[in-house]
Design a protein around this motif. Sequence first.
Motif, PDB file in Angstrom:
ATOM      1  N   GLU A 127     -59.168  -0.894 -36.856  1.00 15.39           N
ATOM      2  CA  GLU A 127     -60.190  -1.914 -37.021  1.00 15.39           C
ATOM      3  C   GLU A 127     -60.891  -1.756 -38.367  1.00 15.39           C
ATOM      4  OE1 GLU A 127     -64.324  -0.732 -35.261  1.00 15.39           O
ATOM      5  OE2 GLU A 127     -62.798  -0.401 -33.721  1.00 15.39           O
ATOM      6  N   GLN A 129     -64.342  -3.758 -40.696  1.00 17.67           N
ATOM      7  CA  GLN A 129     -65.495  -4.649 -40.585  1.00 17.67           C
ATOM      8  C   GLN A 129     -65.454  -5.662 -41.715  1.00 17.67           C
ATOM      9  OE1 GLN A 129     -69.707  -3.502 -39.370  1.00 17.67           O
ATOM     10  NE2 GLN A 129     -70.003  -3.751 -41.575  1.00 17.67           N
ATOM     11  N   ARG A 143     -66.374  -7.157 -36.313  1.00 16.36           N
ATOM     12  CA  ARG A 143     -65.323  -6.158 -36.137  1.00 16.36           C
ATOM     13  C   ARG A 143     -63.993  -6.889 -36.100  1.00 16.36           C
ATOM     14  NH1 ARG A 143     -63.656  -3.315 -30.546  1.00 16.36           N
ATOM     15  NH2 ARG A 143     -62.215  -1.733 -31.311  1.00 16.36           N
ATOM     16  N   CYS A 145     -59.882  -6.494 -35.754  1.00 19.18           N
ATOM     17  CA  CYS A 145     -58.878  -5.542 -35.291  1.00 19.18           C
ATOM     18  C   CYS A 145     -57.628  -6.261 -34.787  1.00 19.18           C
ATOM     19  CB  CYS A 145     -59.446  -4.639 -34.199  1.00 19.18           C
ATOM     20  SG  CYS A 145     -60.068  -5.536 -32.759  1.00 19.18           S
ATOM     21  N   ARG A 157     -66.671  -7.420 -31.986  1.00 24.30           N
ATOM     22  CA  ARG A 157     -68.102  -7.131 -32.088  1.00 24.30           C
ATOM     23  C   ARG A 157     -68.763  -8.015 -33.154  1.00 24.30           C
ATOM     24  NH1 ARG A 157     -67.737  -2.051 -33.051  1.00 24.30           N
ATOM     25  NH2 ARG A 157     -67.889  -2.240 -35.313  1.00 24.30           N
TER      26      ARG A 157
END
Length: 236
Positions: A127, A129, A143, A145, A157
């Motif tokens: 992952e 950001q 987030r 991923c 997220r």
Amino acid sequence: MAYDSAAIKLRSGDCHRNFPWTNISIQEPKFQSHFTTDAVLSMIRDGSYPSKFADFLRSQQGELEIGLNLSSIHGDGDYSCTLLFQKELTPSDVGKLNRLVIPKKFAVKQFPNVPDQNMKDDERQDEVQLEFYDRQMILWKFRYCYWKSSQSFVFTRGWNRFVKEKGLRANDTIAFYMYESRDKRQVGQSFLVIDVATKMEIDLGRNNECDAVKEDEELGDQNDTKGFKLFGVQID
């Protein structure tokens, strides 16, 4: 950009835009209020609009305190804007799964690589950001991923909060842009932007465009017609 600027004067900005609103472009209505419609269109045609708008921004500098020192983003053309991709949201994108699926062809081309899935579990970090600014220059962090089980690239997220704050629903559209400084000497002067358009806004924009096309066609028919009508009969 020329279309967007003209639309502000001709249609009060209430129509489809090519680029999202920023803390700079929202100053255009105030700038244009000092000129007639003909004067604004004339500036756009002869290319003087950006420089005059930039002068206006500098005169209003005290009112334009924004982050990233972006006072020239739409003022003097120091920044270029590229649409990376856009997507119509599905019910699952705004539902209880709390994730946004990024189409693979765009994920691979436009976003950073997610680390190799073939690495050992104790070595793999799958992952990253990603950070985006919205049209109000508010920073959003997601987030990003790869879900091996479904073989999909997703935002997790941070996405649910974005959905709630923006009031997103299925069939709304999100768009991702890259803003880059034209001056290659300015290191780090590039950033990502996320923008949203509701289904209602999209439909309104399409209706406005259809109305404009219809008006142009009617005007064209009138200009092409010679003579006049008498009791419903065309007299050439």
